[in-house]
Design a protein around this motif. Structure first.
Motif, short mmCIF file in Angstrom:
data_model
loop_
_atom_site.label_atom_id
_atom_site.label_comp_id
_atom_site.label_asym_id
_atom_site.label_seq_id
_atom_site.Cartn_x
_atom_site.Cartn_y
_atom_site.Cartn_z
N ASP A 11 51.60 31.12 26.69
CA ASP A 11 51.60 32.26 25.76
C ASP A 11 50.45 33.24 25.91
O ASP A 11 49.95 33.77 24.91
CB ASP A 11 51.63 31.76 24.29
N VAL A 12 50.03 33.46 27.13
CA VAL A 12 49.03 34.50 27.37
C VAL A 12 49.76 35.71 27.93
O VAL A 12 50.55 35.59 28.87
CB VAL A 12 47.95 34.03 28.38
N SER A 13 49.49 36.85 27.35
CA SER A 13 50.14 38.07 27.80
C SER A 13 49.43 38.56 29.07
O SER A 13 48.20 38.65 29.12
CB SER A 13 50.01 39.07 26.66
N THR A 14 50.20 38.82 30.13
CA THR A 14 49.59 39.20 31.41
C THR A 14 50.32 40.37 32.05
O THR A 14 51.48 40.65 31.73
CB THR A 14 49.67 38.05 32.44
N ARG A 15 49.63 41.03 32.97
CA ARG A 15 50.27 42.02 33.83
C ARG A 15 49.76 41.81 35.24
O ARG A 15 48.57 41.56 35.44
CB ARG A 15 49.91 43.45 33.40
N LEU A 16 50.68 41.88 36.20
CA LEU A 16 50.31 41.75 37.61
C LEU A 16 50.39 43.13 38.25
O LEU A 16 51.46 43.76 38.26
CB LEU A 16 51.27 40.75 38.28
N LEU A 17 49.26 43.59 38.77
CA LEU A 17 49.20 44.91 39.40
C LEU A 17 48.91 44.69 40.88
O LEU A 17 47.96 43.99 41.23
CB LEU A 17 48.08 45.76 38.77
N SER A 18 49.71 45.31 41.73
CA SER A 18 49.59 45.00 43.16
C SER A 18 49.09 46.19 43.97
O SER A 18 49.46 47.34 43.71
CB SER A 18 50.98 44.58 43.66
N GLY A 19 48.29 45.88 44.96
CA GLY A 19 47.79 46.90 45.89
C GLY A 19 48.85 47.32 46.89
O GLY A 19 48.69 48.32 47.59
N LEU A 20 49.91 46.52 47.02
CA LEU A 20 51.07 46.91 47.83
C LEU A 20 52.22 47.11 46.85
O LEU A 20 52.33 46.37 45.88
CB LEU A 20 51.47 45.80 48.81
N GLN A 53 57.85 46.62 43.74
CA GLN A 53 58.13 47.01 42.36
C GLN A 53 59.00 46.05 41.58
O GLN A 53 58.99 46.07 40.35
CB GLN A 53 58.70 48.42 42.32
N GLN A 54 59.75 45.18 42.28
CA GLN A 54 60.59 44.24 41.52
C GLN A 54 59.76 43.18 40.80
O GLN A 54 60.21 42.62 39.81
CB GLN A 54 61.60 43.54 42.45
N VAL A 55 58.58 42.89 41.33
CA VAL A 55 57.80 41.81 40.71
C VAL A 55 56.44 42.22 40.15
O VAL A 55 55.87 41.49 39.35
CB VAL A 55 57.61 40.60 41.67
N CYS A 56 55.92 43.35 40.57
CA CYS A 56 54.61 43.75 40.02
C CYS A 56 54.55 45.25 39.80
O CYS A 56 55.24 46.02 40.45
CB CYS A 56 53.44 43.39 40.92
N GLU A 57 53.65 45.63 38.93
CA GLU A 57 53.37 47.05 38.76
C GLU A 57 52.49 47.49 39.92
O GLU A 57 51.71 46.71 40.44
CB GLU A 57 52.55 47.27 37.47
N PRO A 58 52.60 48.77 40.31
CA PRO A 58 51.64 49.24 41.31
C PRO A 58 50.25 49.31 40.69
O PRO A 58 50.13 49.47 39.47
CB PRO A 58 52.15 50.64 41.65
N TYR A 59 49.22 49.19 41.50
CA TYR A 59 47.87 49.28 40.96
C TYR A 59 47.57 50.72 40.56
O TYR A 59 47.60 51.62 41.38
CB TYR A 59 46.83 48.79 41.97
N LYS A 96 44.20 46.22 25.65
CA LYS A 96 45.21 45.63 24.74
C LYS A 96 45.14 44.11 24.73
O LYS A 96 46.00 43.45 24.14
CB LYS A 96 46.60 46.07 25.18
N GLY A 97 44.19 43.54 25.45
CA GLY A 97 44.01 42.10 25.43
C GLY A 97 44.87 41.34 26.43
O GLY A 97 44.97 40.11 26.36
N ARG A 98 45.49 42.06 27.36
CA ARG A 98 46.29 41.36 28.37
C ARG A 98 45.40 40.92 29.52
O ARG A 98 44.48 41.65 29.90
CB ARG A 98 47.36 42.30 28.92
N VAL A 99 45.73 39.77 30.08
CA VAL A 99 45.03 39.35 31.29
C VAL A 99 45.65 40.11 32.46
O VAL A 99 46.86 40.11 32.63
CB VAL A 99 45.16 37.82 31.49
N VAL A 100 44.80 40.79 33.21
CA VAL A 100 45.30 41.58 34.33
C VAL A 100 45.02 40.85 35.65
O VAL A 100 43.89 40.46 35.91
CB VAL A 100 44.61 42.97 34.35
N ILE A 101 46.07 40.66 36.44
CA ILE A 101 45.91 40.01 37.74
C ILE A 101 46.11 41.08 38.81
O ILE A 101 47.10 41.82 38.77
CB ILE A 101 46.94 38.88 37.94
N PHE A 102 45.16 41.17 39.72
CA PHE A 102 45.28 42.14 40.81
C PHE A 102 45.78 41.40 42.05
O PHE A 102 45.08 40.55 42.60
CB PHE A 102 43.94 42.80 41.12
N GLY A 103 46.99 41.73 42.50
CA GLY A 103 47.55 41.08 43.69
C GLY A 103 47.41 41.96 44.91
O GLY A 103 47.09 43.15 44.81
N ALA A 104 47.66 41.37 46.08
CA ALA A 104 47.69 42.08 47.37
C ALA A 104 46.35 42.71 47.75
O ALA A 104 46.32 43.71 48.47
CB ALA A 104 48.80 43.12 47.40
#
Ligand code: UDP
Length: 251
Positions: free
Chosen positions: A93-102, A105-111, A122-130
């Motif tokens: 139950d942790v709210s997260t967003r995955l933002l990708s350097g590549l 778009q089907q699985v992550c937001e662009p960075y 907003k208190g979301r854990v942000v994960i930076f991928g790629a």
């Protein structure tokens, strides 16, 4: 909590746990739980995970394949790890967003920097991928760069050793740990904290780094509560004092 906004760098290799390859479910859930604990105390958490448990660019070169192609494969490996961490966090139950350097778009937001900052606010854990999305860099470089961009207070580099030592504690049992050390002293003593590109970015932007043992349960919370864990690298280095001589410990 000592820091308001942190960039936590986790190595892909550590995600393997005791396995030889891939993701260890127990280790993954441990990381997710630790992140949840500090996020629930109001710390804004951004995470960068490596991909070394799946693929590294240099491996491609060793196979005789193209290095750049290998680096992109490595970046995709970090997306796999990031997706795993995202799922593990959502499961508890942790709210997260995955933002990708590549762009995937089907699985992550662009960075997008402003978006990353908004998610954190907003208190979301942000994960930076790629990583940073470019070959010839590492996820340490991504951690430093993203931390500077989002104005994180510190880069927390989670490793399996509990800080920076005078020598590699896994090879030299007489190695002693620094409590605090300056950027200059790390360079002068040729200590291996992160690759030079990543390290220089932190130095030039005066962004402190703490190297600590992420595999001991509760360490992230203890560190953020102000316990003197690991080694702090900053511009002053307070006399580069070695801690009271401590034997190397490892989780
Ligand atoms: N990589 C890259 N650019 C980046 C980040 C990563 O090319 O901005 C590639 C590089 O090949 C690297 C691999 O992705 O070897 C996996 O990342 P890293 O080795 O940093 O992972 P870790 O050692 O932390 O598990």
């Amino acid at each position: 909590m000592t820091y308001k906004r942190i960039l936590l760098k986790l190595s892909g290799e550590a995600l393997m746990g005791t396995q030889q390859y891939g993701i260890d479910a127990e280790r993954l859930m441990q990381y997710a739980t630790e992140i949840k604990t500090v996020a629930s105390k109001g710390v804004e958490v951004a995470v960068v995970i490596g991909g070394g448990n799946i693929f590294r660019g240099v491996q491609a070169a060793a196979f005789g394949l193209d290095r750049v192609q290998g680096d992109y494969m490595g970046m995709l490996a970090t997306v796999i790890n990031s997706m795993a961490l995202q799922s593990a966090l959502e499961k508890i139950d942790v709210s997260t967003r995955l933002l990708s350097g590549l762009t995937i778009q089907q699985v992550c937001e662009p960075y997008i920097r402003r978006r990353a900052v908004r998610h954190l606010e907003k208190g979301r854990v942000v994960i930076f991928g790629a990583g940073i999305g470019s070959p010839y860099f590492t996820t340490d470089s991504a951690a430093s760069l993203r931390a500077i961009e989002i104005e994180a207070d510190v880069v927390l580099k989670g490793t399996r050793v509990d800080g920076i030592y005078t020598a590699d504690p896994e090879k030299d049992p007489s190695a002693t740990k620094f409590e605090e050390i300056s950027f200059d002293a790390v360079i002068e003593k040729n200590l291996n904290v992160m690759d030079m590109t990543a390290f220089t970015l932190c130095k030039e932007n005066n962004l402190p780094i703490i190297v600590f043992d992420m595999n001991t349960e509760g360490n992230l919370e203890r560190l953020l509560a102000g316990e003197p864990l690991g080694t702090l690298v900053n511009s002053s280095g307070k006399s580069d004092r070695a801690a009271t001589v401590q034997p190397a410990t490892r989780a």
